[in-house]
Design an enzyme around this catalytic site. Structure first.
Site, short mmCIF file in Angstrom:
data_model
loop_
_atom_site.label_atom_id
_atom_site.label_comp_id
_atom_site.label_asym_id
_atom_site.label_seq_id
_atom_site.Cartn_x
_atom_site.Cartn_y
_atom_site.Cartn_z
N ASP A 76 5.91 -13.48 -0.26
CA ASP A 76 6.35 -13.77 1.10
C ASP A 76 7.60 -12.98 1.50
O ASP A 76 8.70 -13.27 1.03
CB ASP A 76 6.62 -15.27 1.23
CG ASP A 76 6.82 -15.67 2.68
OD1 ASP A 76 7.24 -14.83 3.47
OD2 ASP A 76 6.55 -16.84 3.02
N ASP A 278 6.10 -9.54 8.80
CA ASP A 278 5.97 -10.69 7.90
C ASP A 278 4.55 -10.71 7.33
O ASP A 278 3.63 -10.21 7.95
CB ASP A 278 6.24 -11.99 8.69
CG ASP A 278 6.19 -13.23 7.81
OD1 ASP A 278 6.49 -13.12 6.60
OD2 ASP A 278 5.86 -14.31 8.32
#
Ligand SMILES: *[C@@H]1O[C@H](CO)[C@@H](O)[C@H](O)[C@H]1NC(C)=O
Ligand SMILES: *[C@@H]1O[C@H](CO)[C@@H](O)[C@H](O)[C@H]1NC(C)=O
Ligand SMILES: *[C@@H]1O[C@H](CO)[C@@H](O)[C@H](O)[C@H]1NC(C)=O
Ligand SMILES: CC(=O)N[C@H]1CO[C@H](CO)[C@@H](O)[C@@H]1O
Length: 400
Positions: A76, A278
């Site tokens: 992440d 992201d």
């Protein structure tokens, strides 16, 4: 202001069930040979966690501790701290894979007052060990900070003493069940903890979220990164220091620029307005005025009647329609042109196709934030060259 809250609004999460393919029963490992063997200069294989773990994140195999315990961890870029569920109390059968610190000869709790303890948000010291609470999506965790040897599959030992959170209490659901390794920009992230070896550079190619193969690649050092790749400067927001901000300057639908006021895209650290890259979010979210302009341009180009909204998507079609490419232009300038597979999502029955983007929240810290998410990055190489302050994009097919 926590970047940990930067996640899909609930309606968008709900629609995942509509678009959910039947999960495969086993994790396939037949494609591992695609990754070159031979030490840390090779690729870490990654796969979408959607089929394997029913999560929107991409996952890699991690080996933690001595002897190594294997977990499928989410990768992440918008979080820093790594965390894994911890179990392993003798006599307790773990229902899901978790890390047993007591079974690792190299695990050490992080003591209160140590430098690592000062790096977590809101540490506390109920005992001698450093404890902290964490929120992720709609979940909260209580964790103890520990250190142990961490290796990502095929990537060599990342760190003999990697600092991570050992989760003891988890409230809420839909979190990566076997843990997460943060690739953000803060001191506890993977690139920061391995920067002596990896030089604060990594890149990935995310395979299609429909795939269940580990055919994606995470490349962990300056060596072997593409030489010719278009890059845009990385921007930093001191209020949200984990996030990879870039300067998006325009959007096109087909060949036409979408009419968006420059002020709606401009980077503003104070308000949080701007654009980030992201991969923990599945579908691109644009601030409300930007999304409305893109959606309207898309509808004008497609010209078919818009069907009922599905899940969090408001621009869906029952009929087979020709889909225009969508391009994002970043300072440089660098234009990333997304083909159909990065633009629309099709329902499992194949009957409905929706523009795979949504408006961000109406208020709160994320309202003015544009998030270029994983569906829009799949089958591209995205280079995070923090050492040189840039992000690069190149088309690359990594879906089998
Ligand atoms: C974490 O949350 C629990 C439950 O809400 C609370 O009792 C505890 O004090 C919190 N710990 C920290 C470090 O904030
Ligand atoms: C972003 O790009 C625009 C257009 O080139 C420029 O005017 C602006 O100063 C840039 N913003 C930052 C923060 O670099
Ligand atoms: C889409 O299909 C549904 C169900 O078949 C139907 O009720 C609806 O009218 C259709 N919408 C359009 C715009 O064709
Ligand atoms: C080469 C290989 O293993 N391909 C598999 C990738 O995953 C899909 C399912 O998502 C399989 O159908 C392929 O056989």
């Amino acid at each position: 202001m926590s970047p940990l809250r930067l996640r899909l609004p609930v309606p968008v999460l709900l629609l995942l069930s509509t678009f959910w393919w039947a999960p495969s029963t086993a994790v396939r490992s037949s494609t591992l040979h695609l990754a070159r063997r031979g030490g840390r200069r090779s690729f870490v294989p990654i796969a979408p966690g959607r089929q394997i773990l029913s999560i929107p994140n991409y996952v890699a195999r991690a080996r933690l501790g001595t002897p190594a315990q294997t977990l499928l961890v989410a990768i992440d870029p918008s979080n820093d701290a790594a965390w894994v569920p911890c179990g392993g109390r003798t006599g307790c059968a773990a229902s899901a894979p978790s890390f047993a610190p007591t079974q690792s000869s190299t695990y050490r709790p992080v003591r209160c007052g140590s430098p690592a303890c000062a790096q977590v948000p809101g540490p506390s010291c109920p005992g001698a060990s450093c404890a902290f609470n964490l929120t992720y999506a709609a979940s909260t965790f209580q964790a103890l900070l520990g250190q142990d040897s961490l290796a990502l599959e095929n990537g060599g030992v990342a760190a003999a003493s990697y600092t991570f959170g050992c989760l003891h209490v988890v409230t809420g659901s839909s979190v990566p069940p076997q843990g997460l390794v943060g690739f953000g920009r803060g001191p506890l992230s993977f690139p920061s903890q391995t920067k002596d070896v990896d030089g604060s550079v990594f890149s990935y190619c995310l395979p299609s979220y429909k795939s269940s193969n580990f055919s994606g690649t995470l490349r962990l050092s300056p060596i072997g990164q593409p030489k010719r790749i278009k890059t845009t400067p990385l921007l930093s927001n001191p209020h949200r220091p984990s996030l990879y901000y870039v300067n998006m300057t325009g959007i096109r639908v087909g060949s036409r620029p979408v009419s968006v006021p420059a002020s709606a895209l401009a980077f503003d650290p104070g308000s949080g307005r701007g654009t980030i890259i992201d991969a923990g979010t599945m579908f691109t979210r644009l601030s409300a005025p930007v999304y409305a302009a893109v959606r309207d341009a898309f509808r004008r180009r497609v010209r078919a009647p818009v069907a009922a909204p599905l899940g969090g998507f408001d621009t869906c079609y029952n009929v087979t329609v020709a889909v225009p490419a969508v391009s994002f232009t970043f300072a440089g300038p660098v234009t990333v042109t997304l083909p159909e597979e990065n633009v629309v999502i099709r329902s499992s029955s194949g009957g409905v196709a929706c523009l795979a983007m949504a408006a961000g929240p109406a208020d709160g810290v994320d309202a003015a934030l544009n998030v270029v998410a994983s569906m829009q990055q799949q089958n591209h190489r995205v280079l995070f060259d923090v050492a040189n302050g840039r992000i690069g994009f190149a088309r690359e097919l990594c879906t089998l």
